[in-house]
Design a protein around this motif. Structure first.
Motif, PDB file in Angstrom:
ATOM      1  N   PHE A 146       0.850  -1.191   0.000  1.00  0.00           N
ATOM      2  CA  PHE A 146       0.000   0.000   0.000  1.00  0.00           C
ATOM      3  C   PHE A 146       0.890   1.248   0.000  1.00  0.00           C
ATOM      4  CE2 PHE A 146      -2.611  -3.264   1.974  1.00  0.00           C
ATOM      5  CZ  PHE A 146      -3.851  -3.063   1.393  1.00  0.00           C
ATOM      6  N   ILE A 147       0.615   2.163  -0.918  1.00  0.00           N
ATOM      7  CA  ILE A 147       1.454   3.358  -1.048  1.00  0.00           C
ATOM      8  C   ILE A 147       0.564   4.598  -1.107  1.00  0.00           C
ATOM      9  CG2 ILE A 147       3.173   4.550  -2.462  1.00  0.00           C
ATOM     10  CD1 ILE A 147       3.982   1.739  -3.496  1.00  0.00           C
ATOM     11  N   ARG A 148       0.829   5.537  -0.215  1.00  0.00           N
ATOM     12  CA  ARG A 148       0.089   6.789  -0.246  1.00  0.00           C
ATOM     13  C   ARG A 148       0.612   7.644  -1.399  1.00  0.00           C
ATOM     14  NH1 ARG A 148      -0.094  11.703   4.195  1.00  0.00           N
ATOM     15  NH2 ARG A 148      -1.922  12.755   3.319  1.00  0.00           N
ATOM     16  N   HIS A 149      -0.275   8.435  -1.962  1.00  0.00           N
ATOM     17  CA  HIS A 149       0.085   9.334  -3.065  1.00  0.00           C
ATOM     18  C   HIS A 149       1.163  10.342  -2.657  1.00  0.00           C
ATOM     19  CE1 HIS A 149      -2.044  12.657  -1.116  1.00  0.00           C
ATOM     20  NE2 HIS A 149      -2.987  11.779  -0.815  1.00  0.00           N
ATOM     21  N   GLY A 150       1.763  10.993  -3.646  1.00  0.00           N
ATOM     22  CA  GLY A 150       2.728  12.053  -3.384  1.00  0.00           C
ATOM     23  C   GLY A 150       2.051  13.319  -2.856  1.00  0.00           C
ATOM     24  N   GLU A 167     -11.726   3.678  17.176  1.00  0.00           N
ATOM     25  CA  GLU A 167     -11.719   4.793  18.134  1.00  0.00           C
ATOM     26  C   GLU A 167     -10.364   4.990  18.809  1.00  0.00           C
ATOM     27  OE1 GLU A 167     -15.752   2.685  18.215  1.00  0.00           O
ATOM     28  OE2 GLU A 167     -13.630   2.135  18.138  1.00  0.00           O
ATOM     29  N   ALA A 168      -9.479   4.021  18.716  1.00  0.00           N
ATOM     30  CA  ALA A 168      -8.193   4.087  19.431  1.00  0.00           C
ATOM     31  C   ALA A 168      -7.206   5.019  18.716  1.00  0.00           C
ATOM     32  CB  ALA A 168      -7.586   2.693  19.547  1.00  0.00           C
ATOM     33  N   PRO A 169      -6.268   5.626  19.458  1.00  0.00           N
ATOM     34  CA  PRO A 169      -5.250   6.471  18.836  1.00  0.00           C
ATOM     35  C   PRO A 169      -4.389   5.655  17.862  1.00  0.00           C
ATOM     36  CG  PRO A 169      -5.288   6.790  21.216  1.00  0.00           C
ATOM     37  CD  PRO A 169      -6.147   5.599  20.928  1.00  0.00           C
ATOM     38  N   ARG A 170      -3.985   6.280  16.759  1.00  0.00           N
ATOM     39  CA  ARG A 170      -3.115   5.615  15.802  1.00  0.00           C
ATOM     40  C   ARG A 170      -1.666   5.807  16.210  1.00  0.00           C
ATOM     41  NH1 ARG A 170      -4.254   8.281  11.343  1.00  0.00           N
ATOM     42  NH2 ARG A 170      -2.341   9.522  11.340  1.00  0.00           N
ATOM     43  N   GLU A 171      -0.856   4.763  16.080  1.00  0.00           N
ATOM     44  CA  GLU A 171       0.523   4.796  16.556  1.00  0.00           C
ATOM     45  C   GLU A 171       1.560   4.920  15.443  1.00  0.00           C
ATOM     46  OE1 GLU A 171       0.732   1.134  18.630  1.00  0.00           O
ATOM     47  OE2 GLU A 171      -0.781   1.680  20.113  1.00  0.00           O
ATOM     48  N   VAL A 172       1.113   5.047  14.199  1.00  0.00           N
ATOM     49  CA  VAL A 172       2.047   5.115  13.075  1.00  0.00           C
ATOM     50  C   VAL A 172       1.748   6.339  12.223  1.00  0.00           C
ATOM     51  CG1 VAL A 172       2.423   2.620  12.983  1.00  0.00           C
ATOM     52  CG2 VAL A 172       0.569   3.655  11.628  1.00  0.00           C
ATOM     53  N   GLU A 173       2.754   6.748  11.439  1.00  0.00           N
ATOM     54  CA  GLU A 173       2.583   7.854  10.495  1.00  0.00           C
ATOM     55  C   GLU A 173       2.100   7.330   9.153  1.00  0.00           C
ATOM     56  OE1 GLU A 173       5.396  11.385  10.760  1.00  0.00           O
ATOM     57  OE2 GLU A 173       6.697   9.716  11.337  1.00  0.00           O
ATOM     58  N   LEU A 174       1.474   8.213   8.401  1.00  0.00           N
ATOM     59  CA  LEU A 174       0.976   7.886   7.068  1.00  0.00           C
ATOM     60  C   LEU A 174       1.674   8.823   6.093  1.00  0.00           C
ATOM     61  CD1 LEU A 174      -2.797   7.720   8.098  1.00  0.00           C
ATOM     62  CD2 LEU A 174      -1.150   5.830   8.041  1.00  0.00           C
ATOM     63  N   ARG A 175       2.873   8.461   5.695  1.00  0.00           N
ATOM     64  CA  ARG A 175       3.754   9.357   4.937  1.00  0.00           C
ATOM     65  C   ARG A 175       3.446   9.333   3.442  1.00  0.00           C
ATOM     66  NH1 ARG A 175       8.709   9.671   7.811  1.00  0.00           N
ATOM     67  NH2 ARG A 175       9.459  11.092   6.202  1.00  0.00           N
ATOM     68  N   ASN A 176       3.589  10.487   2.800  1.00  0.00           N
ATOM     69  CA  ASN A 176       3.483  10.531   1.339  1.00  0.00           C
ATOM     70  C   ASN A 176       4.518   9.610   0.713  1.00  0.00           C
ATOM     71  OD1 ASN A 176       2.695  13.798   1.967  1.00  0.00           O
ATOM     72  ND2 ASN A 176       1.371  12.650   0.584  1.00  0.00           N
ATOM     73  N   VAL A 177       4.092   8.839  -0.264  1.00  0.00           N
ATOM     74  CA  VAL A 177       4.869   7.812  -0.983  1.00  0.00           C
ATOM     75  C   VAL A 177       5.561   6.823  -0.051  1.00  0.00           C
ATOM     76  CG1 VAL A 177       5.109   9.163  -3.095  1.00  0.00           C
ATOM     77  CG2 VAL A 177       6.954   9.251  -1.419  1.00  0.00           C
ATOM     78  N   GLY A 178       5.060   6.653   1.163  1.00  0.00           N
ATOM     79  CA  GLY A 178       5.555   5.608   2.053  1.00  0.00           C
ATOM     80  C   GLY A 178       5.075   4.241   1.595  1.00  0.00           C
ATOM     81  N   ILE A 179       5.928   3.232   1.757  1.00  0.00           N
ATOM     82  CA  ILE A 179       5.597   1.860   1.385  1.00  0.00           C
ATOM     83  C   ILE A 179       5.155   1.107   2.638  1.00  0.00           C
ATOM     84  CG2 ILE A 179       6.506  -0.319   0.494  1.00  0.00           C
ATOM     85  CD1 ILE A 179       8.484   1.378  -1.176  1.00  0.00           C
ATOM     86  N   GLY A 194       5.552  -4.744   7.049  1.00  0.00           N
ATOM     87  CA  GLY A 194       6.452  -3.589   7.085  1.00  0.00           C
ATOM     88  C   GLY A 194       5.633  -2.327   6.922  1.00  0.00           C
ATOM     89  N   TRP A 195       6.076  -1.238   7.563  1.00  0.00           N
ATOM     90  CA  TRP A 195       5.248  -0.014   7.530  1.00  0.00           C
ATOM     91  C   TRP A 195       6.117   1.238   7.462  1.00  0.00           C
ATOM     92  CZ3 TRP A 195       0.064  -0.282   6.971  1.00  0.00           C
ATOM     93  CH2 TRP A 195      -0.631   0.936   6.998  1.00  0.00           C
ATOM     94  N   GLY A 196       5.667   2.199   6.650  1.00  0.00           N
ATOM     95  CA  GLY A 196       6.252   3.539   6.654  1.00  0.00           C
ATOM     96  C   GLY A 196       7.642   3.636   6.066  1.00  0.00           C
ATOM     97  N   ASP A 197       7.946   2.807   5.078  1.00  0.00           N
ATOM     98  CA  ASP A 197       9.276   2.836   4.456  1.00  0.00           C
ATOM     99  C   ASP A 197       9.352   4.011   3.483  1.00  0.00           C
ATOM    100  OD1 ASP A 197      11.628   2.436   3.062  1.00  0.00           O
ATOM    101  OD2 ASP A 197      11.203   0.344   2.525  1.00  0.00           O
ATOM    102  N   VAL A 198      10.142   5.022   3.839  1.00  0.00           N
ATOM    103  CA  VAL A 198      10.343   6.186   2.973  1.00  0.00           C
ATOM    104  C   VAL A 198      11.828   6.414   2.704  1.00  0.00           C
ATOM    105  CG1 VAL A 198       8.199   7.397   3.536  1.00  0.00           C
ATOM    106  CG2 VAL A 198      10.206   7.703   4.999  1.00  0.00           C
ATOM    107  N   ALA A 199      12.607   5.348   2.720  1.00  0.00           N
ATOM    108  CA  ALA A 199      14.047   5.475   2.493  1.00  0.00           C
ATOM    109  C   ALA A 199      14.340   6.109   1.144  1.00  0.00           C
ATOM    110  CB  ALA A 199      14.710   4.099   2.588  1.00  0.00           C
ATOM    111  N   HIS A 200      13.494   5.875   0.159  1.00  0.00           N
ATOM    112  CA  HIS A 200      13.713   6.411  -1.185  1.00  0.00           C
ATOM    113  C   HIS A 200      13.626   7.933  -1.226  1.00  0.00           C
ATOM    114  CE1 HIS A 200       9.686   4.933  -0.383  1.00  0.00           C
ATOM    115  NE2 HIS A 200       9.187   5.872  -1.158  1.00  0.00           N
ATOM    116  N   THR A 201      12.821   8.542  -0.359  1.00  0.00           N
ATOM    117  CA  THR A 201      12.751  10.001  -0.337  1.00  0.00           C
ATOM    118  C   THR A 201      13.743  10.597   0.653  1.00  0.00           C
ATOM    119  OG1 THR A 201      10.959   9.948   1.296  1.00  0.00           O
ATOM    120  CG2 THR A 201      10.336  10.041  -1.022  1.00  0.00           C
ATOM    121  N   GLU A 202      14.039   9.902   1.729  1.00  0.00           N
ATOM    122  CA  GLU A 202      14.999  10.421   2.710  1.00  0.00           C
ATOM    123  C   GLU A 202      16.396  10.526   2.117  1.00  0.00           C
ATOM    124  OE1 GLU A 202      14.428   7.725   5.944  1.00  0.00           O
ATOM    125  OE2 GLU A 202      12.817   8.926   6.824  1.00  0.00           O
ATOM    126  N   ALA A 203      16.764   9.597   1.249  1.00  0.00           N
ATOM    127  CA  ALA A 203      18.075   9.661   0.603  1.00  0.00           C
ATOM    128  C   ALA A 203      18.174  10.898  -0.282  1.00  0.00           C
ATOM    129  CB  ALA A 203      18.303   8.400  -0.228  1.00  0.00           C
TER     130      ALA A 203
END
Length: 219
Positions: A6-10, A171-183, A197-206
């Motif tokens: 699952f990948i969020r849009h840019g 109803e519970a608090p979410r514990e993860v981020e939903l990053r743009n183009v995160g895998i 696996g969640w929230g992999d954004v290594a491609h943009t952090e580099a």
């Protein structure tokens, strides 16, 4: 069993302004288009080891255009799946988060309550949204048993996916981020969903690090 990435849009200008997008068809901004290119290059490297079998996207432009960059890079047909578009936020759409209480107090209270059955004027209840997303994802998984699939979607959809795979109530608090183009990798099986696996954004952090280095060298 199906492995879905699952990948969020840019990024869009409305992301930056913190405006409620929902079903509004907002285009990627310049940063979002760069992110889509970086993502496509990353997924091409991943596909060289283990190819992807199918590529799906929400029908909204911000997801579709992110997916299109990957589709071209991987030479993989882009299939549209409206069931994974963002939640309809009704009368809240187009308003920035700081103003929703003043401009639409009843709808803002309904949205913030996270009550699955509470109506949201002009939009979907949280329960309706959850049911739509889970049904659409399971339909995709059933079409691709034993395969690896890319699915381009939105932050609200990712929230539902993460909760369903984690067994966390709406109803519970979410514990993860939903990053743009995160895998975000999830295994969908008959006996349940599992996060791989969640929230992999290594491609943009580099890319950000490289820009920072160039800026320092250019001073």
């Amino acid at each position: 069993m199906t492995e879905i990435w699952f990948i969020r849009h840019g990024e869009t200008d409305w992301n930056v302004a913190r405006r409620m997008q929902g079903w509004q068809d907002i285009d990627l901004n310049d940063t979002g288009r760069v992110q889509a290119g970086l993502l496509a290059a990353r997924l091409a490297r991943d596909a060289a080891t283990t190819p992807f079998d199918a590529l799906y996207s929400s029908d909204l432009a911000r997801a579709r255009d992110t997916a299109q960059a990957v589709s071209e890079q991987l030479a993989l047909r882009l299939r549209i799946e409206p069931g994974v578009r963002e939640r309809s936020f009704g009368v809240l759409e187009g308003i920035d988060l700081e103003k929703i209480d003043a401009l639409q107090p009843e709808a803002a209270a309904a949205w913030k309550s996270r009550d699955p059955q509470r109506p949201l004027e002009g939009g979907e209840s949280l329960g309706q949204f959850r049911n739509r997303v889970i049904s659409a994802v399971e339909d995709v998984a059933n079409r691709h048993h034993g395969e690896r699939v890319l699915l381009f979607t939105h932050g609200g959809v990712l929230d539902i996916v993460w909760r369903h795979a984690s067994g966390l109530p709406l109803e519970a608090p979410r514990e993860v981020e939903l990053r743009n183009v995160g895998i975000n990798r999830v295994v969908v099986a008959a006996d349940g969903w599992r996060i791989a696996g969640w929230g992999d954004v290594a491609h943009t952090e580099a890319e950000v690090a490289a820009r920072d280095d160039a800026s320092v060298l250019g001073r």
